[in-house]
Design an enzyme around this catalytic site. Structure first.
Site: not given
Ligand SMILES: NC(=O)c1ccc[n+]([C@@H]2O[C@H](COP(=O)([O-])OP(=O)(O)OC[C@H]3O[C@@H](n4cnc5c(N)ncnc54)[C@H](O)[C@@H]3O)[C@@H](O)[C@H]2O)c1
Length: 322
Positions: A152
């Site tokens: 990841y």
């Molecule tokens: N939540 C955290 O603590 C955290 C920390 C560091 C980075 N991030 C990053 O922040 C971003 C948002 O994270 P989140 O916590 O809201 O996660 P989340 O999984 O709730 O949101 C990601 C969304 O992207 C959609 N998705 C995934 N693959 C896809 C694709 N191929 N095409 C279209 N849609 C797609 C999913 O359906 C989901 O709704 C991500 O990039 C994640 O890696 C999150």
């Protein structure tokens, strides 16, 4: 102005979309609504967002270049906030290909669409996981990030370097934001706060990796949203228009202390199952947020006591109704 937000059915995407809609800006949201976790949460986020007439949603996968490109072209998008990704460190151990598809191929499509549509600013999500097991605390953007401990993290680090080449070659303004353990209402069921709350309320044991001795820079989602929002109109003016920022809280907490706050709020003691450190997991994160502070005046406002209580309030209300 119209902004495209990818991953708008996701946890952070939902909150960012709400903020921008509240500023009376039109938002086009896209998401594939995959089943990595309960899709009802995603559907309900979209349902809520659709109450605002300035929100338009398309169910589309990042791999569908043609459809995405048409949306960006027809809607005359000039700003993209790219949050769609396969998230989660642990899931990447068993399912690396999903990360390859969404985070590498998907990100490549976002870059290509950005260059072909003359995007003025691409803001995309990275993660504190890129710091690997760096011990130079607090973790600053100038630390080395080339030893990721999970696939990841490797995909997110790759996004940063892919973006750099597009900023250099095509002068595409790109800003990468490294989030530190985000939590809050409508959060992700695979993350600690959600799992702990659910299991404590259901009298189920909770699993504590590394016996709960992790330190995490828990960051309330509204602070993440403010950080992103403060950057929208501040694309880099450098000859290579490229920036990376940490968005964190800056005060790491031990997981066991975080759990204490949850127990206090629920007025219930947890049953715990202490497990060893999981491969790919980082023992400590602690963000240095000075760069963003100087750049936009960013200042995190919510401590874990308040943040946890807001989550639990949301959780109880949501599962009473759903
Ligand atoms: N939540 C955290 O603590 C955290 C920390 C560091 C980075 N991030 C990053 O922040 C971003 C948002 O994270 P989140 O916590 O809201 O996660 P989340 O999984 O709730 O949101 C990601 C969304 O992207 C959609 N998705 C995934 N693959 C896809 C694709 N191929 N095409 C279209 N849609 C797609 C999913 O359906 C989901 O709704 C991500 O990039 C994640 O890696 C999150």
């Amino acid at each position: 102005m119209t902004i495209l937000i990818t991953g708008s059915a996701g946890f952070i995407g939902y909150h960012v979309t709400r903020k921008i809609l509240n500023k009376n800006i039109k938002v086009i949201g896209i998401d594939n609504i995959n089943n990595y976790y309960d899709i009802n949460l995603k559907k309900n986020r979209i349902k809520d967002l659709k109450k605002n007439k300035k929100f338009f949603f398309y169910k589309v996968d990042l791999s569908n270049y043609k459809k995405l490109n048409n949306i960006v072209k027809n809607e005359k998008i000039k700003i993209i906030i790219h949050l769609a990704a396969q998230a989660g460190v642990r899931y990447s151990i068993k399912n690396p290909r999903t990360y390859f598809k969404s985070n590498l191929e998907g990100f490549f499509n976002v870059l290509e669409i950005s260059r072909h549509n003359n995007i003025k600013h691409l803001i995309y999500a990275s993660t504190s996981s890129v710091y690997g097991d760096s011990k130079k605390f607090p973790l600053s953007e100038i630390n080395r990030t080339d030893n990721p401990l999970s696939f990841y993290a490797a995909t997110k680090k790759s996004n940063e370097v892919m973006a750099h080449s597009y900023s250099y070659i095509y002068k595409l303004p790109c800003t990468g934001v490294r989030f530190f353990t985000v939590y809050g209402p409508f959060g992700r069921p695979d993350m600690a706060l959600f799992k702990f709350t659910k299991n404590i309320l259901n009298n189920q044991p909770i699993e504590l990796y590394n016996k709960g001795n992790h330190f995490r820079d828990f960051t309330y989602v509204d602070d993440i949203v403010e950080g992103i929002y403060s950057l929208i109109k501040k694309q880099s003016k450098k000859s290579i228009p490229y920036e990376i920022f940490n968005i964190g809280n800056g005060t790491p907490k031990k997981l066991l202390d975080y759990l204490k706050h949850i127990e206090n709020n629920l007025n219930k003691i947890s049953k715990t199952k202490k497990l060893p450190l999981q491969v790919g997991d980082i023992v400590k994160t602690h963000s240095n947020i000075n760069k963003l502070k100087k750049y936009t005046g960013y200042k995190p406002k919510t401590n874990i006591k308040i943040g946890i209580s807001r989550f639990i309030e949301w959780y109880k209300d949501y599962y009473r109704r759903n």
